[in-house]
Scaffold this motif. Structure first.
Motif, PDB file in Angstrom:
ATOM      1  N   LEU A   1       0.856  -1.177   0.000  1.00 26.01           N
ATOM      2  CA  LEU A   1       0.000   0.000   0.000  1.00 26.01           C
ATOM      3  C   LEU A   1       0.899   1.236   0.000  1.00 26.01           C
ATOM      4  O   LEU A   1       1.772   1.367   0.855  1.00 26.01           O
ATOM      5  CB  LEU A   1      -0.900   0.012   1.227  1.00 26.01           C
ATOM      6  CG  LEU A   1      -1.748  -1.239   1.459  1.00 26.01           C
ATOM      7  CD1 LEU A   1      -2.572  -1.080   2.733  1.00 26.01           C
ATOM      8  CD2 LEU A   1      -2.644  -1.502   0.263  1.00 26.01           C
ATOM      9  N   VAL A   2       0.703   2.143  -0.962  1.00 25.09           N
ATOM     10  CA  VAL A   2       1.513   3.348  -1.067  1.00 25.09           C
ATOM     11  C   VAL A   2       0.572   4.535  -1.208  1.00 25.09           C
ATOM     12  O   VAL A   2      -0.064   4.721  -2.248  1.00 25.09           O
ATOM     13  CB  VAL A   2       2.481   3.291  -2.264  1.00 25.09           C
ATOM     14  CG1 VAL A   2       3.344   4.547  -2.296  1.00 25.09           C
ATOM     15  CG2 VAL A   2       3.350   2.046  -2.221  1.00 25.09           C
ATOM     16  N   LYS A   3       0.471   5.315  -0.177  1.00 28.87           N
ATOM     17  CA  LYS A   3      -0.424   6.474  -0.154  1.00 28.87           C
ATOM     18  C   LYS A   3       0.332   7.657   0.436  1.00 28.87           C
ATOM     19  O   LYS A   3       1.341   7.470   1.098  1.00 28.87           O
ATOM     20  CB  LYS A   3      -1.676   6.168   0.684  1.00 28.87           C
ATOM     21  CG  LYS A   3      -2.516   4.996   0.179  1.00 28.87           C
ATOM     22  CD  LYS A   3      -3.728   4.775   1.077  1.00 28.87           C
ATOM     23  CE  LYS A   3      -4.497   3.521   0.687  1.00 28.87           C
ATOM     24  NZ  LYS A   3      -5.028   3.558  -0.672  1.00 28.87           N
ATOM     25  N   PRO A   4      -0.148   8.892   0.205  1.00 27.63           N
ATOM     26  CA  PRO A   4      -1.363   9.263  -0.532  1.00 27.63           C
ATOM     27  C   PRO A   4      -1.161   9.183  -2.033  1.00 27.63           C
ATOM     28  O   PRO A   4      -0.033   9.232  -2.526  1.00 27.63           O
ATOM     29  CB  PRO A   4      -1.596  10.714  -0.095  1.00 27.63           C
ATOM     30  CG  PRO A   4      -0.222  11.236   0.181  1.00 27.63           C
ATOM     31  CD  PRO A   4       0.541  10.083   0.756  1.00 27.63           C
ATOM     32  N   LYS A   5      -2.272   9.037  -2.740  1.00 23.63           N
ATOM     33  CA  LYS A   5      -2.248   9.067  -4.193  1.00 23.63           C
ATOM     34  C   LYS A   5      -2.420  10.513  -4.678  1.00 23.63           C
ATOM     35  O   LYS A   5      -2.982  11.362  -3.976  1.00 23.63           O
ATOM     36  CB  LYS A   5      -3.384   8.210  -4.761  1.00 23.63           C
ATOM     37  CG  LYS A   5      -3.346   6.755  -4.348  1.00 23.63           C
ATOM     38  CD  LYS A   5      -2.109   6.048  -4.880  1.00 23.63           C
ATOM     39  CE  LYS A   5      -2.144   4.559  -4.536  1.00 23.63           C
ATOM     40  NZ  LYS A   5      -0.897   3.862  -4.972  1.00 23.63           N
ATOM     41  N   PRO A   6      -1.955  10.813  -5.887  1.00 18.91           N
ATOM     42  CA  PRO A   6      -2.227  12.140  -6.447  1.00 18.91           C
ATOM     43  C   PRO A   6      -3.733  12.393  -6.520  1.00 18.91           C
ATOM     44  O   PRO A   6      -4.530  11.467  -6.696  1.00 18.91           O
ATOM     45  CB  PRO A   6      -1.613  12.059  -7.848  1.00 18.91           C
ATOM     46  CG  PRO A   6      -0.622  10.937  -7.789  1.00 18.91           C
ATOM     47  CD  PRO A   6      -1.168   9.956  -6.798  1.00 18.91           C
ATOM     48  N   ALA A   7      -4.103  13.660  -6.389  1.00 17.21           N
ATOM     49  CA  ALA A   7      -5.520  14.022  -6.475  1.00 17.21           C
ATOM     50  C   ALA A   7      -6.038  13.933  -7.904  1.00 17.21           C
ATOM     51  O   ALA A   7      -7.248  13.848  -8.120  1.00 17.21           O
ATOM     52  CB  ALA A   7      -5.733  15.435  -5.938  1.00 17.21           C
TER      53      ALA A   7
END
Length: 311
Positions: A175-181
């Motif tokens: 899991l790699v967050k945050p994602k781009p908006a």
């Protein structure tokens, strides 16, 4: 598509970086600019002989301002914190000088926390000294390193679980967050054959600088043809052009260099770009201004001239 108009942030220690970044960012958004921009320089070598010269040109001297350039993403983060609307661009960032995973995370976080305002203008760089100081891969592998970042960013910015594996880096499903908006638009610099092929295949568009307006228009048409040959919609290929201004005084029209002279004279060259399909221009007037107040005044005059001309 209406022409977008941007402006460079004050980023060198010729300005007061403790206050001027924030002051100018707020002023530029209030003036009506569409975007704010930064560039990347890591160091200035003492030895500028042979291949250590500016742009790799033997013995070409580096500008003193490059020795005092603030870190670009931190500078953009300061601007993001005091603005709401303007896009935040890098012109250009050099991914091969950083590890690809960390850079992909930093850009994703900046885009997420700014509400989807990042424009990633990227290049492979030209300084062997910067590569020796910072790059995971050698200068001879700069094209490979840029493609490696594009591959890594595509994975990191995509849906979880993220996985990636090449000859150097591995992400086990994670899991790699945050994602781009939003899907961060990637504009690529360069004018060589390999760079142009990469733009046609992978970029949202081209990020040229120091190229005459008429040549930009011709090259953009060629890039769109190359994109079509690569199976892409040529209309997807856009262009963001840096207008580097060092003199804002009135100069005779005869023999005038592109993007030199008063704001009204600059409009003539910007109009050529807009008519040729360039959809976004950003102005760098920091070297033509003695302090942040003059930079704000000059930027306001340029914005008024461009918009007053109907561009």
């Amino acid at each position: 598509m209406p022409l977008k108009l941007g402006v460079n942030l004050p980023q060198s220690s010729e300005y007061d970086l403790t206050t001027d970044v924030v002051k100018f960012a707020r002023a530029a958004e209030e003036i009506g600019y569409d975007s704010l921009w930064v560039y990347e320089r890591v160091l200035v070598p003492i030895d500028q002989s042979g291949p250590h010269g500016l742009y790799g040109i033997p013995d070409a001297p580096w500008p003193d301002v490059y020795a005092s350039t603030g870190e670009p993403l931190l500078t953009l983060a300061m601007a993001a914190a005091v603005t709401e609307r303007v896009e935040l661009g890098t012109g250009v960032l050099v991914p091969p000088l950083r590890t690809p995973f960390q850079l992909a995370r930093s850009l994703a976080t900046l885009d997420h926390q700014s509400g989807g305002r990042v424009i990633a203008g990227l290049g492979s760089g030209w300084s062997i000294d910067e590569y020796d100081a910072a790059a995971p891969r050698p200068y001879s592998e700069r094209g490979v390193a840029l493609d490696e970042f594009l591959d890594m960013a595509s994975a990191v910015w995509g849906p979880d679980p993220v996985s990636f594996d090449n000859d150097r880096y591995r992400i086990a499903p994670a899991l790699v967050k945050p994602k781009p908006a939003r899907r961060i638009p990637i504009y690529l610099a360069g004018a060589g054959p390999a760079a142009l092929r990469r733009i046609a295949r992978r970029g949202a568009g081209w990020l040229p600088t120091g190229v005459p307006p008429e040549q930009v228009v011709a090259q953009l048409a060629q890039l769109r043809e190359m994109a079509a040959e690569a199976g892409r919609d040529p209309a997807e290929i856009n262009c963001i052009y840096q207008v580097l201004v060092q003199d804002l005084s009135d100069v005779p029209a005869e023999g005038r260099q592109p993007f030199a002279g008063s704001p009204k004279q600059l409009v003539e060259d910007v109009a050529v770009l807009a008519e040729g399909g360039v959809h976004h221009v950003y102005v760098t007037a920091t070297m033509a201004s003695k302090d942040v107040n003059e930079l704000i005044d000059n930027s306001a005059a340029i914005h008024e001239a461009v918009r007053g001309a109907g561009l």
